[in-house]
Design an enzyme around this catalytic site. Sequence first.
Site: not given
Length: 749
Positions: A114, A281
């Site tokens: 992020h 993920h």
Amino acid sequence: MSSDTSDTRPPHSDSGTQSNSESENPIIDSPEPKAHAPLTNKDWWPEQVDVSVLHKQNDKGNPLGEDFNYAEAFAQLDLEAFKRDVIEVIQTSQDWWPADYGNYAGLFIRMSWHAAGTYRIFDGRGGAGQGSQRFAPLNSWPDNANLDKARRLLWPIKQKYGNKISWADLIAYAGNAALEQSGFKTAGFAFGREDIWEPEEMLWGQEDTWLGTDKRYGGTNEDKRELAEPFGATTMGLIYVNPEGPEGKPDPLAAAHDIRETFGRMAMNDEETAALIVGGHTLGKTHGAADVNVGPEPEGAPIEEQGLGWKCPFGTGNANDTVTSGLEVIWTGTNSEWSNRYLEILYGNEWELTKSPAGAWQFEAKNAEATIPDPFGGPPRKPTMLVTDVSMREDPIYGQITRRWLDHPEEMDEAFAKAWYKLMHRDMGPISRYLGPWVAEPEIWQDPVPDVDHELVDESDIASLKSKVLESGLTVQQLVKTAWASASSFRGTDKRGGANGARVRLEPQRSWEGNEPAELAKVLPTLEQIQQDFNASASGGKKISLADLIVLAGSAAVEKAAKDAGYEIDVHFAPGRTDASQEQTDVESFAVLETKADGFRNYIRPGQKTSVEKLLVEKAYLLDLTAPEMTALLGGLRVLNVNHGGSKHGVFTNSPGALSNDFFVNLLDMNTAWKPSENTENVFEGRDRATGEIKWTATANDLVFGSNSVLRGIAEVYAQDDSKDKFVEDFVAAWVKVMNNDRFDLEKF
């Protein structure tokens, strides 16, 4: 696969958000501006040009001082000890914020991702290169919920190693270390990110609520969903997309459209995008334990929270009671073991739409057993996926890629390693800025240039080359224009562009309208011939690159222009640039560097809606110029008569080509009255107040220096009788700065 989209309302009806959630963003009320707050100048005059952006991040706010050299400090870092300490933090759960599966890998990967994922190609802003995640608004974005805890977990590392490691490097490296401790082999890692000490000036969007989308899409319908430039995310407060689907509608194919567009705006192709989602993920989980409202974000939290936000009132407020995004998805059930389980689970099940305990749309494996381990030893869970995870299977292009990786996991690992490295370093500029022993081989997305493999020219050679250039028949205007076209492509945001590489002679830059291709075609062959003649005859293995010669020629022209105005001045020149090849130049990647407006050349590409004077300040910002530097440069370039297309707008002098302060003297002359032209749009006419005769023409790029009170104050200095020498000196200093903006090799140590 079943779906039910009849109810897409957020689970918290009292929330101020526009949709449900993102991969890790809570459902919280948007911050509200304080009522009856004192009005600022921006509030009173919102259309006025704000030049304060040019003075952000100055040394006055830097506690390390202007003499601090990060490269020198980093050189003292014991990297192996540092790496061991970071991994120990990852693998040591803390009671105040317990780690899923006893390991913070997923949290740290998300933090690094992020930080880097805010990068956007259109203006080069965002990215992990400055440690911006520590400051508002990023530290309080819904998408960054509970990353405040990740940074606090790293504080003992920062405290121990101090200035030898920046927050920017530490935040980025933590995700790399998290992957490596799981058994994944990364492509490497480069340090060299220097911290900023206040938020970066950046337009994230015009929406006034978290998770809003209406302004950046401008009301477009689903058949023509086009994200406005320069934005890189679909939604205010999110890094990329809403993982429940566009505006919370759980449609994997519609989500794939948004994924492709937003990742593309971060310079990622389809394979890189799929690799990042699959790899990112593989470890960790999302958190949506209950349908509750969490506390305010860090910037809005009470002072006693000491910069921590999103306090959760459910249960213990952490561990299995954590509410971050409202989504409760566990991809593989581990934080410490790299595998291909993500794809095995994605393709090994059929998926049906369901809702998390917090009410967020997600998918659950249909008729599946509970095989996913609980992160804190509770009963096992059924496999779950985000809407955007299912996009990796349902989208035809992503599906073709990920199905191949299902059978060939080694290909996925290689693709992810390369994509992750690109993600972490995309905003760092050329490899000459990289520090440390783990730097990977150069890639084309780094805009590589060859190493210097010859002796550089000395002062005698420089003087001789200047003479040859000035005797070549090329004019001052041609030489200055070419040097400016080469160097002014630089962007201080992502450190791309600039004169090094001489890419002004390559596609796409040589065909950019703003660079006047027909003029370049006249100038470059002459300079190339001078280069070839010198290199063929120079002794001692000395050579000059075309990149160097273009800059040197422009500098020689500036010296001549100053001399023609009665000033003797030396324009500093530092050789050492090299010439890139077309094969080293990604045409598509470089296309986003094409200037839409360059007020220094009085150029604007047709169709631009933003006022030209604001675009001038934006160009100055990208060139890392201060307001005085911008003022001196524009005034000097005007009297040098180097406007795009030979335009005379703003050429306020009777001696064009001579470097004088005439631009400012004549701009501020009260005997001239300005009015918009009745014949030409966006042009102004300056008429003699007594006779009414037209003396000058100008654009807003010129008149802003008399209209804006801040810029007028600077212009008045340069118009003074005692500032003639100062103007020439300041112009030359600003010129040299632009020519050397991309010479990171000159300033590392």
